[in-house]
Design a protein around this motif. Structure first.
Motif, PDB file in Angstrom:
ATOM      1  N   LEU A  47       0.824  -1.207   0.000  1.00 22.37           N
ATOM      2  CA  LEU A  47       0.000   0.000   0.000  1.00 22.37           C
ATOM      3  C   LEU A  47       0.862   1.263   0.000  1.00 22.37           C
ATOM      4  O   LEU A  47       0.484   2.270  -0.603  1.00 22.37           O
ATOM      5  N   SER A  54      -4.928   4.304  -3.481  1.00 20.02           N
ATOM      6  CA  SER A  54      -5.408   3.100  -2.806  1.00 20.02           C
ATOM      7  C   SER A  54      -5.414   1.928  -3.772  1.00 20.02           C
ATOM      8  O   SER A  54      -5.189   2.085  -4.965  1.00 20.02           O
ATOM      9  N   THR A  75      -6.669  -7.553   6.352  1.00 16.93           N
ATOM     10  CA  THR A  75      -7.018  -6.132   6.329  1.00 16.93           C
ATOM     11  C   THR A  75      -7.856  -5.733   7.538  1.00 16.93           C
ATOM     12  O   THR A  75      -7.704  -4.627   8.040  1.00 16.93           O
ATOM     13  N   ILE A  84      -4.663   1.035   8.211  1.00 20.79           N
ATOM     14  CA  ILE A  84      -5.252   1.256   6.889  1.00 20.79           C
ATOM     15  C   ILE A  84      -6.715   1.647   7.066  1.00 20.79           C
ATOM     16  O   ILE A  84      -7.302   1.399   8.121  1.00 20.79           O
ATOM     17  N   ARG A  99      -6.342   1.982   1.779  1.00 21.90           N
ATOM     18  CA  ARG A  99      -5.219   2.912   1.686  1.00 21.90           C
ATOM     19  C   ARG A  99      -4.636   3.213   3.054  1.00 21.90           C
ATOM     20  O   ARG A  99      -5.273   2.982   4.079  1.00 21.90           O
ATOM     21  N   LEU A 100      -3.419   3.720   3.014  1.00 22.30           N
ATOM     22  CA  LEU A 100      -2.753   4.151   4.232  1.00 22.30           C
ATOM     23  C   LEU A 100      -3.185   5.576   4.559  1.00 22.30           C
ATOM     24  O   LEU A 100      -3.486   6.358   3.654  1.00 22.30           O
TER      25      LEU A 100
END
Length: 146
Positions: A47, A54, A75, A84, A99-100
């Motif tokens: 990521l 993303s 996740t 995330i 996404r981070l």
């Protein structure tokens, strides 16, 4: 009593398995202070490669080394650690992007700095040995795909 192996091919498979376990444990110990598993770290690194953008879970899974990883569980744990975020895609409501955050991106970069010398696990090998090993390992993987 020493284990009897059927032949050198069995010895090779045993050695590959033991080496994989050794490397996995080595990196697991390096990541323990950051409360990350190897799979979590690899996920965060993938990521970070696209940050600030993303990836969907499917895109992320394609980039992962472990084809058997349970992406949802993985996740979920990273979301729970606030590393995330999941966002519904504005163009396609059925698509969820991962996404981070800015903070987690900085965290991943900090952890990555501790891995600048991750090659140290194989640094005692010569350049020629590394090249030969890479060629042979790729040959094993490419053959198994056929």
């Amino acid at each position: 009593m020493k284990e009897q192996l059927v032949n050198e091919y069995h010895r090779l498979i045993k050695n590959l398995h033991q080496t994989d376990s050794y490397i996995f444990n080595y990196f697991g110990q390096k990541l323990a202070p950051f409360d990350l598993s190897v799979q979590q770290y690899i996920t965060l690194r993938r990521l970070s490669e696209v940050y600030p953008n993303s990836l969907t879970a499917g895109e992320l899974k394609e980039k992962m080394n472990d084809i058997n990883s349970d992406m949802t569980r993985l996740t979920d744990r990273l979301v729970a650690k606030n590393l995330i975020v999941r966002e519904v895609d504005s163009q396609n409501r059925r698509r969820v992007n991962l996404r981070l955050t800015e903070e987690s991106y900085q965290f991943v970069e900090t952890v990555a700095t501790n891995f600048k010398n991750f090659e140290s696990i194989v640094s005692h090998l010569t350049d020629e040995e590394v090249s030969i090993m890479n060629t042979l390992l790729e040959k094993i993987r490419n053959q198994s795909v056929k």
